[in-house]
Design a protein around this motif. Sequence first.
Motif, short mmCIF file in Angstrom:
data_model
loop_
_atom_site.label_atom_id
_atom_site.label_comp_id
_atom_site.label_asym_id
_atom_site.label_seq_id
_atom_site.Cartn_x
_atom_site.Cartn_y
_atom_site.Cartn_z
N PHE A 107 0.83 -1.21 0.00
CA PHE A 107 0.00 0.00 0.00
C PHE A 107 0.87 1.26 0.00
O PHE A 107 0.62 2.20 -0.77
N ALA A 108 1.90 1.27 0.86
CA ALA A 108 2.78 2.44 0.95
C ALA A 108 3.54 2.66 -0.35
O ALA A 108 3.69 3.79 -0.83
N ALA A 109 4.04 1.56 -0.94
CA ALA A 109 4.80 1.68 -2.19
C ALA A 109 3.90 2.15 -3.33
O ALA A 109 4.32 2.95 -4.17
N ALA A 110 2.67 1.66 -3.38
CA ALA A 110 1.74 2.08 -4.43
C ALA A 110 1.44 3.58 -4.30
O ALA A 110 1.37 4.30 -5.30
N SER A 133 9.95 5.15 -8.55
CA SER A 133 9.75 4.61 -9.89
C SER A 133 9.15 3.21 -9.76
O SER A 133 8.95 2.71 -8.64
N GLY A 134 8.87 2.56 -10.88
CA GLY A 134 8.33 1.21 -10.82
C GLY A 134 9.27 0.25 -10.11
O GLY A 134 8.87 -0.52 -9.23
N SER A 135 10.56 0.27 -10.48
CA SER A 135 11.54 -0.61 -9.84
C SER A 135 11.73 -0.23 -8.38
O SER A 135 11.91 -1.10 -7.52
N GLY A 136 11.65 1.06 -8.08
CA GLY A 136 11.79 1.50 -6.71
C GLY A 136 10.63 1.03 -5.85
O GLY A 136 10.81 0.64 -4.69
N ALA A 137 9.41 1.06 -6.41
CA ALA A 137 8.24 0.61 -5.67
C ALA A 137 8.32 -0.88 -5.36
O ALA A 137 8.02 -1.31 -4.23
N SER A 162 11.01 -2.67 -5.10
CA SER A 162 12.07 -2.84 -4.11
C SER A 162 11.59 -2.43 -2.73
O SER A 162 11.93 -3.05 -1.71
N ALA A 163 10.80 -1.36 -2.67
CA ALA A 163 10.27 -0.89 -1.39
C ALA A 163 9.33 -1.92 -0.77
O ALA A 163 9.30 -2.09 0.45
N VAL A 164 8.55 -2.62 -1.59
CA VAL A 164 7.68 -3.67 -1.08
C VAL A 164 8.51 -4.78 -0.44
O VAL A 164 8.23 -5.23 0.68
N GLN A 191 18.61 3.26 -5.76
CA GLN A 191 18.58 4.17 -4.62
C GLN A 191 17.93 3.53 -3.40
O GLN A 191 18.40 3.71 -2.27
N VAL A 192 16.85 2.79 -3.61
CA VAL A 192 16.16 2.15 -2.49
C VAL A 192 17.09 1.18 -1.76
O VAL A 192 17.22 1.21 -0.53
N TRP A 193 17.81 0.35 -2.53
CA TRP A 193 18.69 -0.63 -1.88
C TRP A 193 19.97 0.01 -1.34
O TRP A 193 20.50 -0.43 -0.32
N ALA A 194 20.45 1.05 -2.01
CA ALA A 194 21.64 1.74 -1.49
C ALA A 194 21.34 2.41 -0.16
O ALA A 194 22.19 2.46 0.73
N ASN A 195 20.12 2.91 0.00
CA ASN A 195 19.75 3.61 1.22
C ASN A 195 19.28 2.67 2.33
O ASN A 195 19.46 2.98 3.51
#
Length: 289
Positions: free
Chosen positions: A21-24, A33-37, A39-41, A96-100
Motif C-alpha cells: 500500500f505504501a509503495a503504491a 519509480s516502478g523498480s523503486g516501488a 524494491s520498497a515492497v 537508490q532504495v537498496w543503497a539507502n
Amino acid sequence: MVGYIDEWWWRLLIGLSFSAFAAASAYRSRSLSGSGALSAVAMGTGFLTLGEPVWFGVLAAFFLSSTFWSKWKRHTRAKSEAEAKYQKTGRRDAGQVWANGGAGLLLCAAYALWPHEGWLYAYIGVMAAVNADTWATEIGALSRTAPRSIVSGKPVSPGTSGGVTPLGSAAALAGAAFIGAVAALLLALPQPAGAAAGALGGGAAAAAGLIAAAAAAGLAGAFADSLLGATGQAVFRCQVCGSETERAEHCGSAARHVRGFAALDNDRVNLLSSLAAGLLAWAIGGLLL
C-alpha cells in the motif's frame, strides 16, 4: 512452536500488505519509480517481518522526511540547476532504495538472528547518514552561498560532487539528529519482550546518547559521502553542452568519463559512506552501553 510460526506468518502478511500500500502510494505520487516501488515492497516486508517497530519506523521516517524535502520548493531555479548534474533525481529507483536501505535490512536480519544492541546502533548510524546526505542535498541546493569543494575549499558550481555549504551541513546535522530522535521515541514506547529497548535502557540520558550517536555518525557519513564524491566518484563531461555531470548520459547522448572510478556511482558512494557511519555508531554505542 506453532504459535511462533503463526506469529511470523501474520507479520509477513501484514508487512507485505502495508508495504504494498505504501509503495503504491509513493509510486502514484512519483516519489518512487516502478523498480523503486517493487524494491520498497520487498524491503518493507523484510523490516516488518524481522524487526520491531523501531526498525521499520526509522526507515519510514527517512523516506517520509526525504520525500517531503525533495518535493518542497521542487521548482525553484537553484534546485533545478543543481539537479541537472545529479545522477539521480527525486524519484527513487531500485538502486537508490537498496543503497539507502539494503544495509539496514541486513542489520535487521542480523539482530533477529543474533540479538545484540550493536546491530541497532549500527542501523541507526546507517540511516542517520543516508538521511543526513538527503537533507543536505535537498536543502543545501537552496543555499544562497556558493558551495565549496570539501577537498580544496574553492567555490564550485551547484550540484558538483563534493561541494558543501553551511546550509547543507546544518541540514545534514539536523537530518542525522532527526533519525536519532525518532529511534529514541520509538524505543520509549512499550516494547515486546526481549526487544532492543530493554537492552538500551530508558530515560532521558539514554535517549540523549542515542540522538548524539546518530548525529555524530550521520554527520560523519555525510561528509564521507562528500569526500568520496569529490575524490573517487565517476564524473562525466557532456559532449553537447560541455558541463560536468554525474550522469553517463546527458543532453540525450553519451557523456565522456573524465575522472573518478567509472564503477563508483552515486548509489555506491551512498552505500560506502553509510556503512562507515554504521561502524562509527556501533563504536559509539559500545562506549555508551
